[in-house]
Write a protein that holds these residues in place. Structure first.
Motif, PDB file in Angstrom:
ATOM      1  N   ASN A 164     -48.083  21.729   9.183  1.00 38.84           N
ATOM      2  CA  ASN A 164     -49.317  22.155   8.516  1.00 38.84           C
ATOM      3  C   ASN A 164     -49.013  22.735   7.137  1.00 38.84           C
ATOM      4  O   ASN A 164     -49.743  22.471   6.174  1.00 38.84           O
ATOM      5  CB  ASN A 164     -50.056  23.197   9.365  1.00 38.84           C
TER       6      ASN A 164
ATOM      7  N   HIS B 111     -50.748  20.778   4.284  1.00 40.51           N
ATOM      8  CA  HIS B 111     -51.963  21.432   3.780  1.00 40.51           C
ATOM      9  C   HIS B 111     -51.690  22.538   2.750  1.00 40.51           C
ATOM     10  O   HIS B 111     -52.626  23.051   2.154  1.00 40.51           O
ATOM     11  CB  HIS B 111     -52.751  22.052   4.947  1.00 40.51           C
TER      12      HIS B 111
ATOM     13  N   SER C 256     -60.202  18.059  11.013  1.00 42.47           N
ATOM     14  CA  SER C 256     -59.072  17.864  10.101  1.00 42.47           C
ATOM     15  C   SER C 256     -59.572  17.528   8.702  1.00 42.47           C
ATOM     16  O   SER C 256     -60.554  16.797   8.551  1.00 42.47           O
ATOM     17  CB  SER C 256     -58.181  16.716  10.589  1.00 42.47           C
ATOM     18  N   THR C 257     -58.884  18.042   7.712  1.00 43.87           N
ATOM     19  CA  THR C 257     -59.186  17.672   6.326  1.00 43.87           C
ATOM     20  C   THR C 257     -58.088  16.768   5.771  1.00 43.87           C
ATOM     21  O   THR C 257     -58.039  16.529   4.566  1.00 43.87           O
ATOM     22  CB  THR C 257     -59.306  18.927   5.439  1.00 43.87           C
TER      23      THR C 257
ATOM     24  N   GLY D 235     -53.138  14.264  11.324  1.00 50.83           N
ATOM     25  CA  GLY D 235     -54.565  14.376  11.016  1.00 50.83           C
ATOM     26  C   GLY D 235     -55.490  14.195  12.204  1.00 50.83           C
ATOM     27  O   GLY D 235     -56.682  13.937  12.020  1.00 50.83           O
TER      28      GLY D 235
ATOM     29  N   GLY E  72     -56.261  16.580  14.048  1.00 49.72           N
ATOM     30  CA  GLY E  72     -56.948  17.864  14.204  1.00 49.72           C
ATOM     31  C   GLY E  72     -56.588  18.556  15.504  1.00 49.72           C
ATOM     32  O   GLY E  72     -57.391  19.278  16.088  1.00 49.72           O
ATOM     33  N   MET E  73     -55.350  18.366  15.937  1.00 51.21           N
ATOM     34  CA  MET E  73     -54.930  18.934  17.222  1.00 51.21           C
ATOM     35  C   MET E  73     -53.823  19.986  17.082  1.00 51.21           C
ATOM     36  O   MET E  73     -53.457  20.626  18.064  1.00 51.21           O
ATOM     37  CB  MET E  73     -54.434  17.809  18.146  1.00 51.21           C
TER      38      MET E  73
END
Ligand code: ATP
Ligand code: MG
Length: 94
Positions: free
Chosen positions: A7, A11, A49-50, A61, A63-64
């Motif tokens: 992450n 991100h 998720s972005t 991605g 989102g987990m």
């Protein structure tokens, strides 16, 4: 810890990881100076998720990451400020 590291790479342009190992538990502190998380509750939801298409094409991605980090630790806390950065603290009891 891997999910948290990835992450920070994806991100937040990287960050720092501190791991403290005690007799009773392990504490993991992941700190970055990235864009921060605007809505932590939303980010914690499975499937949110972005991640952009290029990152998704690499298999990320879903989102987990954050929900799984919470599921597999005994305690997890996110502190984040938009434009300043994010600190994720996790505790695993032994
Ligand atoms: N360190 C961070 N800095 C800024 N935003 C973050 C950070 N970690 C997570 N986020 C935000 O929270 C969202 C959810 O994170 P999560 O790890 O659950 O999913 P993901 O990284 O998008 O996908 P996956 O982990 O399944 O590959 C991210 O898409 C991003 O918007
Ligand atoms: Mg992730």
């Amino acid at each position: 810890m891997y999910e948290g590291e990835i992450n920070m790479v994806i991100h937040a342009h990287g960050g720092e990881a501190d791991v403290n190992v005690y007799e009773t538990h392990i504490e993991i502190i992941l700190k970055d100076k990235g864009p921060g998380i605007k809505n932590i509750e939303q980010a914690m939801q499975e499937g949110f998720s972005t991640a952009p298409d290029q990152i998704r094409s690499l298999g990320f991605g879903a989102g987990m990451g954050l929900p799984n980090m919470k599921r597999y630790t005994d305690d997890m806390n996110i502190e984040s400020e938009v434009g300043v950065g994010t600190t994720v603290t996790m505790r695993v009891d032994l």
